[in-house]
Design a protein around this motif. Structure first.
Motif, PDB file in Angstrom:
ATOM      1  N   ALA A 178      43.152  62.575  55.663  1.00 14.40           N
ATOM      2  CA  ALA A 178      41.997  62.437  54.540  1.00 14.40           C
ATOM      3  C   ALA A 178      40.671  62.529  55.355  1.00 14.40           C
ATOM      4  CB  ALA A 178      42.025  60.880  53.959  1.00 14.40           C
ATOM      5  N   ARG A 179      40.760  62.225  56.293  1.00 15.35           N
ATOM      6  CA  ARG A 179      39.299  62.621  57.168  1.00 15.35           C
ATOM      7  C   ARG A 179      38.892  64.081  57.273  1.00 15.35           C
ATOM      8  NH1 ARG A 179      34.532  60.357  57.861  1.00 15.35           N
ATOM      9  NH2 ARG A 179      33.251  61.163  59.662  1.00 15.35           N
ATOM     10  N   SER A 180      40.237  64.811  57.611  1.00 14.99           N
ATOM     11  CA  SER A 180      39.917  66.244  57.856  1.00 14.99           C
ATOM     12  C   SER A 180      39.848  67.039  56.460  1.00 14.99           C
ATOM     13  CB  SER A 180      41.127  66.600  58.563  1.00 14.99           C
ATOM     14  OG  SER A 180      42.198  66.567  57.967  1.00 14.99           O
ATOM     15  N   SER A 181      40.010  66.293  55.560  1.00 15.56           N
ATOM     16  CA  SER A 181      39.847  66.752  54.212  1.00 15.56           C
ATOM     17  C   SER A 181      38.510  66.332  53.532  1.00 15.56           C
ATOM     18  CB  SER A 181      41.097  66.282  53.155  1.00 15.56           C
ATOM     19  OG  SER A 181      42.280  66.572  53.755  1.00 15.56           O
ATOM     20  N   GLY A 182      37.639  65.722  54.207  1.00 15.25           N
ATOM     21  CA  GLY A 182      36.494  65.479  53.673  1.00 15.25           C
ATOM     22  C   GLY A 182      36.180  63.946  53.344  1.00 15.25           C
ATOM     23  N   PHE A 183      37.139  63.058  53.723  1.00 18.07           N
ATOM     24  CA  PHE A 183      37.055  61.515  53.263  1.00 18.07           C
ATOM     25  C   PHE A 183      36.608  60.890  54.257  1.00 18.07           C
ATOM     26  CE2 PHE A 183      39.866  63.323  50.141  1.00 18.07           C
ATOM     27  CZ  PHE A 183      39.238  62.735  48.712  1.00 18.07           C
ATOM     28  N   GLY A 184      36.707  59.517  54.048  1.00 16.33           N
ATOM     29  CA  GLY A 184      36.258  58.501  55.328  1.00 16.33           C
ATOM     30  C   GLY A 184      37.449  58.206  56.350  1.00 16.33           C
ATOM     31  N   TYR A 185      37.176  57.252  57.143  1.00 15.28           N
ATOM     32  CA  TYR A 185      38.092  57.038  58.124  1.00 15.28           C
ATOM     33  C   TYR A 185      38.901  55.840  57.588  1.00 15.28           C
ATOM     34  CZ  TYR A 185      35.766  59.749  62.202  1.00 15.28           C
ATOM     35  OH  TYR A 185      35.341  60.621  62.789  1.00 15.28           O
ATOM     36  N   SER A 186      38.200  55.024  56.955  1.00 13.65           N
ATOM     37  CA  SER A 186      39.134  53.736  56.379  1.00 13.65           C
ATOM     38  C   SER A 186      40.137  54.222  55.333  1.00 13.65           C
ATOM     39  CB  SER A 186      37.831  52.652  55.960  1.00 13.65           C
ATOM     40  OG  SER A 186      38.427  51.361  55.814  1.00 13.65           O
TER      41      SER A 186
END
Length: 279
Positions: free
Chosen positions: A165-173
């Motif tokens: 998700a992070r590498s797709s543009g979302f957050g870490y949590s």
């Protein structure tokens, strides 16, 4: 318009529980607590076999309509429960996944980049597992953070969601629940996140408040009595005139809200017909 998409009576309840006169000068002797959707014209359904008639408003389906938004939420919650049950019976395990927006993104920016970010994440997800099914509800939390919550058969584990998700543009949590969700628990989460949107309506027109995979089970259509015929009552026509014509034609009729109209149409049992008084 589908015949099972019914709505509320023409009368409106005041805070005191009394009702204002309906169009055409009618006052109804029976009180109903259901609010009224006023965005669509009133319909009359007639069954010539049972000589029954129902006057009602079909729901407008709009989320910005206070009445119909609650109905939408109820129907989606029902679909969440039913879909989860069918998938569980087919041998699938269900998980709750939460994805957060990038910490630097406002809600407005998070919504703008959602299509591209979700497409990236979903494509990775679909390559990593076989045809995952999901029902997804976007939400803005109490602190103003944008989230995606979804019930899915395609559990990948929290670590996978954090990385991808992070590498797709979302957050870490990002998080995935442990253990298999029951159908009732799945429905609880769908209803919970939709209920929050009813009280915190910030989405623009056209924003999809619920999203599903292509094959998430749908609610089957209810059986319909083909003897019912429906007509729009023009705004210029008095409801008194419509009711008088029904009475003279030998019909038993009733005014119904969204939650009772379908059962009346199905059974044709109009016991307890409201008695209109011409003012």
């Amino acid at each position: 318009m589908a015949q099972n998409e019914l709505s509320n009576p023409i009368i409106e309840a005041s805070e005191s529980g009394s009702f204002s006169p309906a169009a055409g000068g009618l006052t109804y002797l029976e009180q109903v607590a259901a609010p009224t959707c006023v965005n669509v014209p009133m319909l009359v359904g007639k069954n010539e076999v049972k000589m029954s008639a129902v006057l009602f408003r079909p729901r407008c389906k709009c989320w910005n309509c206070q009445t119909c938004a609650r109905i939408n939420a109820d129907l989606w919650t029902m679909r969440g429960v039913m879909g989860a049950q069918l998938l569980a019976e087919a041998g699938h395990e269900l998980r709750l996944v939460t994805i957060t927006a990038h910490e630097r993104h406002s809600v407005r920016r998070a919504v703008e980049v959602l299509p591209s970010g979700w497409n990236k994440l979903r494509n990775r997800w679909q390559r990593a597992t076989t045809k995952p099914q999901y029902i997804l509800i976007p939400e803005v939390g109490k602190r103003g953070h944008f989230h995606l919550h979804f019930i899915t058969t395609g559990g990948m584990g929290t670590r996978w969601w954090k990385d991808n998700a992070r590498s797709s543009g979302f957050g870490y949590s990002n998080d995935e629940s442990e253990g298999n969700l029951s159908a009732s628990k799945s429905g609880f989460y769908v209803g919970k996140y939709l209920a929050k949107q009813l009280h915190n309506n910030i989405w623009k027109k056209g924003f999809h408040r619920v999203r599903t995979s292509q094959n998430w089970p749908k609610i089957p259509p209810l059986p319909r009595d083909e003897n019912w015929q429906f007509e729009v009552i023009p705004k210029t026509e008095s409801i008194n005139v419509v009711c008088l014509a029904l009475s003279q034609g030998g019909y038993t009729y009733r005014f119904a809200d969204h939650r009772s109209a379908w059962s009346l149409i199905e059974t044709g049992d109009l016991t307890g017909t409201w008695v209109p008084t011409i003012m």
